[in-house]
Design a protein around this motif. Sequence first.
Motif, mmCIF file in Angstrom:
data_model
loop_
_atom_site.group_PDB
_atom_site.id
_atom_site.type_symbol
_atom_site.label_atom_id
_atom_site.label_comp_id
_atom_site.label_asym_id
_atom_site.label_seq_id
_atom_site.Cartn_x
_atom_site.Cartn_y
_atom_site.Cartn_z
ATOM 1 N N LYS A 121 0.808 -1.220 0.000
ATOM 2 C CA LYS A 121 0.000 0.000 0.000
ATOM 3 C C LYS A 121 0.841 1.270 0.000
ATOM 4 O O LYS A 121 0.348 2.350 -0.337
ATOM 5 N N ARG A 122 2.122 1.146 0.343
ATOM 6 C CA ARG A 122 3.035 2.297 0.283
ATOM 7 C C ARG A 122 3.271 2.739 -1.160
ATOM 8 O O ARG A 122 3.549 3.911 -1.430
ATOM 9 N N PHE A 123 3.192 1.780 -2.074
ATOM 10 C CA PHE A 123 3.539 2.050 -3.468
ATOM 11 C C PHE A 123 2.347 2.004 -4.418
ATOM 12 O O PHE A 123 2.452 2.447 -5.559
ATOM 13 N N MET A 124 1.236 1.494 -3.949
ATOM 14 C CA MET A 124 0.043 1.415 -4.793
ATOM 15 C C MET A 124 -0.628 2.777 -4.909
ATOM 16 O O MET A 124 -0.733 3.498 -3.918
ATOM 17 N N PRO A 125 -1.085 3.170 -6.111
ATOM 18 C CA PRO A 125 -1.866 4.407 -6.228
ATOM 19 C C PRO A 125 -3.184 4.280 -5.470
ATOM 20 O O PRO A 125 -3.684 3.166 -5.252
ATOM 21 N N SER A 126 -3.730 5.397 -5.067
ATOM 22 C CA SER A 126 -4.947 5.374 -4.247
ATOM 23 C C SER A 126 -6.102 4.678 -4.950
ATOM 24 O O SER A 126 -6.909 4.006 -4.302
ATOM 25 N N GLU A 127 -6.180 4.808 -6.271
ATOM 26 C CA GLU A 127 -7.290 4.181 -6.989
ATOM 27 C C GLU A 127 -7.206 2.660 -6.992
ATOM 28 O O GLU A 127 -8.188 1.973 -7.285
ATOM 29 N N LEU A 128 -6.029 2.126 -6.639
ATOM 30 C CA LEU A 128 -5.869 0.675 -6.555
ATOM 31 C C LEU A 128 -5.850 0.188 -5.110
ATOM 32 O O LEU A 128 -5.595 -0.988 -4.852
ATOM 33 N N GLY A 129 -6.112 1.099 -4.181
ATOM 34 C CA GLY A 129 -6.174 0.705 -2.774
ATOM 35 C C GLY A 129 -5.002 1.144 -1.935
ATOM 36 O O GLY A 129 -4.906 0.775 -0.762
ATOM 37 N N GLY A 130 -4.106 1.945 -2.521
ATOM 38 C CA GLY A 130 -2.967 2.430 -1.769
ATOM 39 C C GLY A 130 -3.371 3.442 -0.719
ATOM 40 O O GLY A 130 -4.456 4.035 -0.788
ATOM 41 N N GLY A 131 -2.492 3.652 0.248
ATOM 42 C CA GLY A 131 -2.787 4.614 1.293
ATOM 43 C C GLY A 131 -2.329 4.109 2.648
ATOM 44 O O GLY A 131 -1.511 3.180 2.741
ATOM 45 N N PRO A 132 -2.843 4.679 3.719
ATOM 46 C CA PRO A 132 -2.425 4.297 5.076
ATOM 47 C C PRO A 132 -2.778 2.844 5.377
ATOM 48 O O PRO A 132 -3.769 2.319 4.856
ATOM 49 N N PRO A 133 -1.991 2.187 6.207
ATOM 50 C CA PRO A 133 -2.282 0.797 6.559
ATOM 51 C C PRO A 133 -3.514 0.682 7.440
ATOM 52 O O PRO A 133 -3.842 1.593 8.204
ATOM 53 N N ASP A 134 -4.178 -0.434 7.340
ATOM 54 C CA ASP A 134 -5.325 -0.756 8.177
ATOM 55 C C ASP A 134 -4.789 -1.418 9.452
ATOM 56 O O ASP A 134 -4.342 -2.561 9.425
ATOM 57 N N MET A 135 -4.828 -0.706 10.561
ATOM 58 C CA MET A 135 -4.238 -1.218 11.790
ATOM 59 C C MET A 135 -4.997 -2.428 12.340
ATOM 60 O O MET A 135 -4.413 -3.269 13.018
ATOM 61 N N ASN A 136 -6.266 -2.529 12.038
ATOM 62 C CA ASN A 136 -7.015 -3.714 12.478
ATOM 63 C C ASN A 136 -6.478 -4.972 11.802
ATOM 64 O O ASN A 136 -6.353 -6.025 12.430
ATOM 65 N N ALA A 137 -6.171 -4.862 10.504
ATOM 66 C CA ALA A 137 -5.609 -5.997 9.779
ATOM 67 C C ALA A 137 -4.225 -6.354 10.325
ATOM 68 O O ALA A 137 -3.883 -7.533 10.472
ATOM 69 N N ILE A 138 -3.440 -5.352 10.636
ATOM 70 C CA ILE A 138 -2.101 -5.588 11.181
ATOM 71 C C ILE A 138 -2.176 -6.258 12.544
ATOM 72 O O ILE A 138 -1.440 -7.208 12.826
ATOM 73 N N ARG A 139 -3.067 -5.796 13.387
ATOM 74 C CA ARG A 139 -3.219 -6.409 14.711
ATOM 75 C C ARG A 139 -3.668 -7.866 14.593
ATOM 76 O O ARG A 139 -3.198 -8.740 15.341
ATOM 77 N N ALA A 140 -4.567 -8.135 13.668
ATOM 78 C CA ALA A 140 -5.027 -9.515 13.468
ATOM 79 C C ALA A 140 -3.871 -10.413 13.048
ATOM 80 O O ALA A 140 -3.720 -11.534 13.553
ATOM 81 N N ALA A 141 -3.049 -9.934 12.111
ATOM 82 C CA ALA A 141 -1.912 -10.726 11.633
ATOM 83 C C ALA A 141 -0.899 -10.965 12.748
ATOM 84 O O ALA A 141 -0.357 -12.070 12.894
ATOM 85 N N ARG A 142 -0.628 -9.940 13.547
ATOM 86 C CA ARG A 142 0.320 -10.089 14.660
ATOM 87 C C ARG A 142 -0.189 -11.102 15.681
ATOM 88 O O ARG A 142 0.602 -11.816 16.294
ATOM 89 N N ASN A 143 -1.470 -11.157 15.866
ATOM 90 C CA ASN A 143 -2.041 -12.139 16.773
ATOM 91 C C ASN A 143 -1.963 -13.542 16.172
ATOM 92 O O ASN A 143 -1.604 -14.515 16.845
#
Length: 230
Positions: A121-143
Amino acid sequence: MPIFHHYPFCPRSRFVRLVLSELGLEPENVEEKPWERRIPFLEVNPAGHLPVLVEDNGLAVPGAGVIAAYLDDMRGESLGEHRFLPQNATERVEVRRLTDWFLNKFHDEVSEYLVTEKIYKRFMPSELGGGPPDMNAIRAARNNVRYHLKYISYLISGRNWLAGDRLTYADLAAAAHLSIIDYLGDVPWEEDETAKHWYARIKSRPSFRALLSDRVAGMAPADHYDDLDF
């Protein structure tokens, strides 16, 4: 010369890179950004998924699992006891089961979340879903990564390697995925010394050197990422 379409921080691509290196194969590497879906790449693999190995005769072998099976078909017998997919049918089932576990289950529950949210998402254009990370998804993965580490520890507690006495595709698949999570600093190694020791053994193999030299532009790895004695 064969051509290997991959992305350095695609975990499934990393698995095949490890396999190719272990086999002493050096194809021409072509980096594909998964979100771009370039027309020339889609002509090679209409599904648009990485990785893809293209042989000299034009044969396109798509997908990490398919490539691994293909390479075993082509070169497995010549490896003898070092074969990554054993000859014994029962052992092959276990290797395939665990390889699938990491290429798919681990990917869906851990790698895909973290790689997408923190890297893609750091490199994807906004129209393809780029932008700030979803912290809920990150927390789920870390768990989720915690119970996968426990499973690795459980397997290793009764075996030399994940699927048995020898290094197999299962170990390479698991290590490939964990290597990216480790780059991001999201593997709680301090919680499981058994899993950490297993990973250190694979991390020290010559085939791992290229992975440890990979870098995401503008994002340094965790301090211990390329430390073999972490």
